[in-house]
Enzyme design. Structure first.
Site, PDB file in Angstrom:
ATOM      1  N   ASP A 134       0.780  -1.279  -0.109  1.00  0.00           N
ATOM      2  CA  ASP A 134       0.060   0.110   0.180  1.00  0.00           C
ATOM      3  C   ASP A 134       0.878   1.213  -0.031  1.00  0.00           C
ATOM      4  OD1 ASP A 134      -2.573   1.209  -0.154  1.00  0.00           O
ATOM      5  OD2 ASP A 134      -2.373   1.798   2.155  1.00  0.00           O
ATOM      6  N   HIS A 141      -3.890  13.880   0.777  1.00  0.00           N
ATOM      7  CA  HIS A 141      -4.189  13.154   2.149  1.00  0.00           C
ATOM      8  C   HIS A 141      -2.784  13.034   3.003  1.00  0.00           C
ATOM      9  CE1 HIS A 141      -5.024   9.365   4.381  1.00  0.00           C
ATOM     10  NE2 HIS A 141      -4.173   8.845   3.976  1.00  0.00           N
ATOM     11  N   GLU A 207     -10.241   3.863   3.483  1.00  0.00           N
ATOM     12  CA  GLU A 207      -9.292   4.526   2.852  1.00  0.00           C
ATOM     13  C   GLU A 207      -9.896   4.192   1.191  1.00  0.00           C
ATOM     14  OE1 GLU A 207      -5.252   3.784   3.507  1.00  0.00           O
ATOM     15  OE2 GLU A 207      -5.254   5.357   5.447  1.00  0.00           O
ATOM     16  N   GLU A 209      -9.330   4.238  -2.396  1.00  0.00           N
ATOM     17  CA  GLU A 209      -8.035   3.770  -3.254  1.00  0.00           C
ATOM     18  C   GLU A 209      -8.336   3.246  -4.444  1.00  0.00           C
ATOM     19  OE1 GLU A 209      -4.505   2.279  -1.250  1.00  0.00           O
ATOM     20  OE2 GLU A 209      -5.246   3.020   0.679  1.00  0.00           O
ATOM     21  N   ASP A 241      -8.996   0.353   1.655  1.00  0.00           N
ATOM     22  CA  ASP A 241      -7.975  -0.238   2.637  1.00  0.00           C
ATOM     23  C   ASP A 241      -8.436   0.249   3.938  1.00  0.00           C
ATOM     24  OD1 ASP A 241      -5.315  -0.944   3.534  1.00  0.00           O
ATOM     25  OD2 ASP A 241      -4.569   1.032   3.564  1.00  0.00           O
ATOM     26  N   ARG A 245      -7.447   3.674  12.974  1.00  0.00           N
ATOM     27  CA  ARG A 245      -6.700   4.850  13.347  1.00  0.00           C
ATOM     28  C   ARG A 245      -5.991   4.966  14.838  1.00  0.00           C
ATOM     29  NH1 ARG A 245      -5.633   5.811   8.270  1.00  0.00           N
ATOM     30  NH2 ARG A 245      -7.409   6.362   6.957  1.00  0.00           N
ATOM     31  N   GLN A 248      -3.333   2.628  14.669  1.00  0.00           N
ATOM     32  CA  GLN A 248      -2.389   2.886  13.888  1.00  0.00           C
ATOM     33  C   GLN A 248      -1.434   3.952  14.713  1.00  0.00           C
ATOM     34  OE1 GLN A 248      -3.768   4.597  10.357  1.00  0.00           O
ATOM     35  NE2 GLN A 248      -1.988   5.426   9.409  1.00  0.00           N
ATOM     36  N   LYS A 261      -3.885  -1.992   9.762  1.00  0.00           N
ATOM     37  CA  LYS A 261      -4.456  -2.322   8.521  1.00  0.00           C
ATOM     38  C   LYS A 261      -4.309  -3.527   7.839  1.00  0.00           C
ATOM     39  CE  LYS A 261      -3.099   2.475   7.356  1.00  0.00           C
ATOM     40  NZ  LYS A 261      -4.054   3.118   6.368  1.00  0.00           N
ATOM     41  N   THR A 265      -8.998  -5.681   3.652  1.00  0.00           N
ATOM     42  CA  THR A 265      -8.816  -5.035   2.580  1.00  0.00           C
ATOM     43  C   THR A 265      -9.862  -5.354   1.383  1.00  0.00           C
ATOM     44  OG1 THR A 265      -6.394  -4.567   2.993  1.00  0.00           O
ATOM     45  CG2 THR A 265      -7.201  -3.678   0.903  1.00  0.00           C
ATOM     46  N   GLU A 372     -10.183  12.455   7.621  1.00  0.00           N
ATOM     47  CA  GLU A 372     -10.077  13.461   7.231  1.00  0.00           C
ATOM     48  C   GLU A 372     -11.393  14.175   7.132  1.00  0.00           C
ATOM     49  OE1 GLU A 372      -7.850  11.714   4.034  1.00  0.00           O
ATOM     50  OE2 GLU A 372      -6.960  13.602   3.589  1.00  0.00           O
TER      51      GLU A 372
END
Ligand code: MN
Length: 425
Positions: A134, A141, A207, A209, A241, A245, A248, A261, A265, A372
């Site tokens: 990834d 971002h 996420e 992607e 993905d 958080r 993370q 993560k 996925t 975000e």
């Protein structure tokens, strides 16, 4: 012979102008009958799946594809044949679906066998994922996350404009659209907590992607150039993905994300061939500082792919769109990512999956993650039914859609959806 991308081509299969799957697309997937049966390779056309294994059995691919390659539960054997075979197969499939070609159109028996309503099949993971890497290639971002995690002055790390930053993810938990998964548990430590604890993530996120599907390998110890990388990319699919958080934030120093993560996925069931996307290639942003010579690109490396993210809570009657953006904003292209990936001599395999990195646009309604969109939980998102979200709650379903808009037709990816089940505590 007209090119399969010719906008004027028409199929004898009726296709709405806003369908993702006109004759100009022909994305590959793996399906089985809803009542069981063997998995095999098909392409989407309008509301149907075209069973390539059935056409092959009828001898319709004998000029261009080795017998039996579509009677597989994964695209890998087909991908391994390389770009000349991919091109020839796409030309032949396009030809067989054309309104002015009688071969399949007028063969009622074969047509009834090979054209199956899409809503009556089961779609599976389209390829065996050899490895999953990834990236982190959207400047918007990376800047947003940098501001939240480290403050405005250190938002972009000094290496970011020189290297397509990435980490090695887990292929073992890549699942096809529609596969639910449990909220992950992990180590969490609030900034004011003295010690970490173990429990369900409270900041579960998505996420947005695109996934790049590597179709042909490179040998260990060799580097690849721009042309090689472009030839190795079989196609693209939607990718979510999923990210925890809070896990993370505590674990990512100094080696990057690990369990945050690794739990799931999701990818779309359809892989759109690179060739089908060629009409929608666009230049990426100007790269300043200029990349090192091995990363420089002579051809336009980005794609104009419209992307839309919708959230449906357990209580909602219908999904609500929470973000819209475009793949064209990416700073590092997929070709640059692949060139960089092999630059140390790292071998690339048939079926490697590269996540583009979260795709965020320049405006707050174009961000590709809840992190975000809710600015790390400080600005809850208001949903049309009155509910609010910062991060996911159990029962939430997130759906990503993507498409390229042509003149009177779309080359689309379908959707990638996933629903969050309660944590297993
Ligand atoms: Mn990611």
């Amino acid at each position: 012979m007209p090119h399969p991308n010719d906008p004027k081509l028409k199929s004898f299969v009726a296709v709405d102008p806003d369908s993702d799957f006109p004759i100009q697309n022909l994305p590959y997937g793996v399906f089985s009958s809803a009542d069981g049966g063997a998995r095999r390779v098909g392409v989407a056309i309008g509301d149907f799946v075209l069973d390539l294994a059935a056409l092959d059995e009828a001898g319709l691919f004998k000029e261009c594809v080795p017998r039996g390659v579509f009677a597989n539960a994964a695209l890998n054997p087909f991908m391994a044949l390389g770009p000349d075979v991919w091109r020839a197969a796409r030309v032949r499939i396009s030809e067989l679906l054309r309104h002015d070609n009688a071969e399949l159109r007028d063969d009622t028996g074969l047509r009834n066998k090979a054209l199956i309503r899409r809503n009556s099949v089961r779609l599976h993971l389209p390829f065996t994922v050899a490895g999953y890497t990834d990236f982190y290639s959207s400047r918007e971002h990376a800047t947003n996350v940098g501001i939240m995690f480290r403050g405005k002055d250190n938002a972009l790390q000094p290496n970011w404009t020189h290297i397509p930053i990435g980490y090695n993810g887990r292929a073992s938990t890549v699942v096809v659209s529609g596969t639910p998964f449990h909220r992950p548990c992990g180590q969490l430590k609030a900034p004011d907590a003295e010690r970490p604890s173990f429990g369900p993530s409270r900041k579960l996120d998505f996420e947005l992607e695109m996934g790049v599907v590597v179709g042909t390998p490179s040998a260990m110890g060799t580097r690849i150039g721009e042309r090689d990388a472009a030839d190795m990319i079989f196609g693209f699919t939607l990718l979510n993905d999923w990210s925890a958080r809070d896990i993370q934030a505590w674990e990512y120093v100094p080696l990057g994300p690990f369990q945050a993560k690794a739990f799931a996925t999701s990818i779309g069931p359809w892989v759109v061939a690179s060739e089908a996307l060629a009409p929608f290639r666009v230049p990426g942003p100007v790269q300043d500082p200029e990349p090192l010579p091995y990363l420089r690109q002579s051809e336009a490396g980005n794609y104009d792919i419209h992307l839309e993210v919708a959230l449906r809570t357990a209580a909602a009657e219908k999904p609500a769109v929470i973000a819209r953006t475009n793949f064209r904003h990416m700073y590092w292209s997929s070709v640059q990512q692949l060139v960089h990936h092999a630059s140390s001599g790292c071998a690339m395999n048939v079926g490697d999956l590269l996540g583009s990195g979260t795709i965020s646009g320049p405006t707050p309604d174009s961000f590709g993650s809840l992190l975000e969109l809710s600015w790390n939980g400080t600005r809850p998102i208001a949903l049309p039914n009155g509910e609010r979200r910062t991060f996911f709650e159990d029962g939430d379903t997130l759906t990503i859609r993507g498409w390229c808009q042509g003149e009177g037709y779309r080359v689309g990816f379908g959707e990638v959806a996933g629903t969050i089940l309660p944590a297993r505590t």
